[in-house]
Design a protein around this motif. Structure first.
Motif, PDB file in Angstrom:
ATOM      1  N   ALA A 279       0.830  -1.210   0.000  1.00 51.98           N
ATOM      2  CA  ALA A 279       0.000   0.000   0.000  1.00 51.98           C
ATOM      3  C   ALA A 279       0.863   1.258   0.000  1.00 51.98           C
ATOM      4  O   ALA A 279       0.558   2.241  -0.700  1.00 51.98           O
ATOM      5  CB  ALA A 279      -0.918  -0.021   1.230  1.00 51.98           C
ATOM      6  N   LEU A 280       1.952   1.217   0.763  1.00 57.99           N
ATOM      7  CA  LEU A 280       2.849   2.374   0.818  1.00 57.99           C
ATOM      8  C   LEU A 280       3.477   2.644  -0.541  1.00 57.99           C
ATOM      9  O   LEU A 280       3.522   3.790  -1.019  1.00 57.99           O
ATOM     10  CB  LEU A 280       3.938   2.126   1.874  1.00 57.99           C
ATOM     11  N   ILE A 281       3.936   1.571  -1.203  1.00 56.71           N
ATOM     12  CA  ILE A 281       4.591   1.741  -2.504  1.00 56.71           C
ATOM     13  C   ILE A 281       3.586   2.177  -3.556  1.00 56.71           C
ATOM     14  O   ILE A 281       3.888   3.022  -4.410  1.00 56.71           O
ATOM     15  CB  ILE A 281       5.272   0.412  -2.911  1.00 56.71           C
ATOM     16  N   ALA A 282       2.360   1.642  -3.477  1.00 61.54           N
ATOM     17  CA  ALA A 282       1.333   2.049  -4.441  1.00 61.54           C
ATOM     18  C   ALA A 282       1.008   3.529  -4.296  1.00 61.54           C
ATOM     19  O   ALA A 282       0.715   4.226  -5.286  1.00 61.54           O
ATOM     20  CB  ALA A 282       0.076   1.189  -4.242  1.00 61.54           C
ATOM     21  N   SER A 283       1.057   4.034  -3.056  1.00 61.39           N
ATOM     22  CA  SER A 283       0.768   5.461  -2.845  1.00 61.39           C
ATOM     23  C   SER A 283       1.810   6.352  -3.504  1.00 61.39           C
ATOM     24  O   SER A 283       1.587   7.537  -3.717  1.00 61.39           O
ATOM     25  CB  SER A 283       0.697   5.745  -1.339  1.00 61.39           C
ATOM     26  N   MET A 284       2.987   5.777  -3.817  1.00 59.41           N
ATOM     27  CA  MET A 284       4.037   6.550  -4.501  1.00 59.41           C
ATOM     28  C   MET A 284       3.897   6.483  -6.018  1.00 59.41           C
ATOM     29  O   MET A 284       4.724   7.028  -6.743  1.00 59.41           O
ATOM     30  CB  MET A 284       5.422   6.005  -4.102  1.00 59.41           C
TER      31      MET A 284
END
Length: 559
Positions: A180-185
């Motif tokens: 989720a964190l990487i997708a937010s980037m």
């Protein structure tokens, strides 16, 4: 006191046979084997080995097969986990592929051969409407000179293994939160996984990848069924020399085993170089700042690869079952003209002895392996110290060293002590390969056990022994049976240890099936190969049904 024996037994069982076996291989390789007249060290066996025709081609073939198999398998697993991890499709594929882990390598190779052969199921499915073939085409698909069918047979078996170890490593990196964190980037699903999660996952599955390389470079049963013949891969030629009636060929075989050890070591060193190149490439791509959001084609592509790899084995298994009961089955008919059990009636009398040896060796070696694994973890609980990386390396030792490199020497050692071709020796050598899988399979369930049950039992005045036998073991019934099923299937599939230590006098279903590979009688091969796949499946069925019956009245023990 008893628990202290667990780690000691495990270390002795996993290291001593390998060390003695390597010593027993190295000494004849340098000409020293007094029993056969070799009383001085010399290089004559290596000169004889280098004079063998196409020996370099055999070595290169083994090297390439090991690297290609490992690379294709691990990249497929990485991309599939990246593309579909956490989705419903991923869960379904996980359930579809997991049973393939229990299929022996030789069984999977037979399934693939029955599928892709010129007269196999694929050709029958599309002929004559799409191809015009009224008879099997003159194509060399199985035993092709480039080893493509052999690599395919290994890949479809190694993908489930590597997927399983990857799944075991996933929880440690908290994939959902990181994803989720990487997708937010703004990263795509695959690129985010490769850049953000894979660097943490790969170190945990590195030893299993090395084990795949070691196995693929030195495999004998799959190479006999699917591999090239002119020349054959190095390990296949070594086994022929070792079984030659001319005992002086043992020197040549031992020198070849040293070469096999070098081939496997070279493959692992090259792989370590590829690891560095892959890490460098990943860093360059990550630093370039591109997000690679458009990865739909790659996601679908890797899903197709996983479906094809699993489907090939399942359809091939169905073909094996059909051939075992087939009557007249002419090409290009998709199904036999009639079904009959005459083949089974004819083969069953010859099947009973190998079946008895298979079952007795598998049951006893698995039982001992599970007991040693339980003692190891019980000792871990007592000392509150988990096994470190050194212990893991010891566990993987029989899987990292090519089987042919130390089983030759171990066979000579058994001859010297007078236990060659005995049931005890066969159980012992099977135990060497079953124990690592038993330990690794039991590790996570054992450590996940809720210690509060122990504390409650202690609060009720129960001693350590009663807590262990009346609380811990009953509650661990399900994982213990699952571990036993895995160990049982590993033992069923062992070919080379049985051939060398059994010396042809002790045969199992697997050795008989591989021996039939050159015979061409598909009905008999189908029966043996079908039995080879049914036995592990029966083990897993027992591991599923027994706990369900035991805990049917305990709702919280249901899964």
């Amino acid at each position: 006191m008893l628990t202290r024996l667990g780690p000691i037994l495990a270390i002795v069982l996993l290291t001593v046979p390998v060390v003695f076996g390597l010593a027993g291989t190295l000494l004849p390789a340098f000409g020293y084997l007094p029993a056969l007249g070799g009383t001085m060290f010399e290089l004559a066996p290596f000169r004889q080995l280098l004079a063998e025709p196409a020996i370099l081609s055999s070595a290169v073939m083994s090297l390439v097969v090991g690297l290609v198999t490992a690379a294709f398998s691990i990249v497929s697993v990485m991309l599939f986990t990246a593309a579909w991890g956490g989705t419903r499709i991923f869960m379904r594929m996980q359930h579809l592929i997991s049973p393939l882990l229990s299929v022996p390598h030789a069984g999977a190779a037979f399934a693939l051969a029955f599928l892709i052969a010129p007269s196999g199921m694929i050709a029958r499915l599309i002929s004559p409407e799409l191809t015009g073939w009224e008879r099997p085409p003159d194509l060399l698909i199985v035993h092709d000179p480039m080893g493509l069918s052999m690599m395919t047979g290994l890949i479809v078996k190694e993908i489930p293994f590597l997927l399983l170890v990857t799944l075991a490593a996933l929880p440690l990196v908290k994939p959902a939160r990181t994803r989720a964190l990487i997708a937010s980037m703004g990263y795509g699903r695959i690129s985010g996984f490769v850049f953000g999660l894979w660097p943490s996952i790969y170190p945990q599955i590195r030893l299993p990848v090395f084990a795949v390389i070691a196995f693929a470079t030195s495999v004998v049963d799959v190479a006999t069924i699917l591999g090239p013949t002119t020349p054959a891969p190095l390990a296949v030629r070594l086994v022929r020399w070792m079984n030659d009636p001319d005992l002086s060929m043992r020197f040549l075989a031992s020198a070849g085993a040293v070469l096999q050890l070098g081939v496997t070591a070279t493959a692992i060193v090259i792989w370590m170089g590829l690891e560095k190149f892959g890490a460098f490439l990943r860093e360059r791509l990550a630093c370039a700042g591109r997000r690679y959001r458009s990865d739909s084609a790659l996601r679908i592509g890797v899903l197709v690869v996983m479906l094809v790899s699993a489907g090939a084995i399942f359809i091939g298994m169905a073909a094996l079952a059909l051939w075992s009961v087939a009557g007249l089955w002419q090409y290009p008919d998709l199904l036999p003209a009639r079904f009959e059990v005459r083949n089974w009636k004819r083969v069953l009398p010859n099947l009973m002895d190998p079946l008895a040896t298979t079952l007795s060796v598998a049951v006893v070696s698995t039982l001992i392996a599970v007991v040693i694994a339980v003692l190891c973890f019980a000792r871990e609980d007592e000392t509150s110290r988990s096994a470190g990386r050194g212990a893991l390396t010891v566990l993987y030792l029989p899987l990292l060293v090519p089987q042919v490199a130390f089983l030759f020497g171990l066979q000579l050692f058994f001859i010297l002590v007078g236990i060659e071709a005995t049931w005890i020796a066969l159980v012992f050598v099977h135990l060497v390969f079953v124990l690592p899988y038993a330990w690794l399979s039991l590790r996570d369930p054992w450590r996940a056990f809720d210690r509060r049950y122990d504390q409650i039992a202690a609060g009720l005045g129960q001693g350590a022994a009663r807590r262990f036998f009346l609380v811990r073991l009953p509650m661990m019934t399900r994982p213990l049976l699952a571990v036993a099923a895995i160990g049982f299937s590993v033992s069923i599939g062992l070919y080379l240890p049985t051939v060398l230590i059994g010396a042809g006098r002790l045969t199992t279903i697997t050795t008989e099936a591989v021996a039939l590979a050159s015979g061409g009688n598909r009905r008999v091969i189908g029966i043996y190969a079908f039995m080879q796949m049914v036995l592990p499946a029966a083990g897993f069925a027992v591991a599923t049904i027994v706990p369900a019956l035991i805990f049917r009245r305990y709702r919280d023990m249901h899964v």
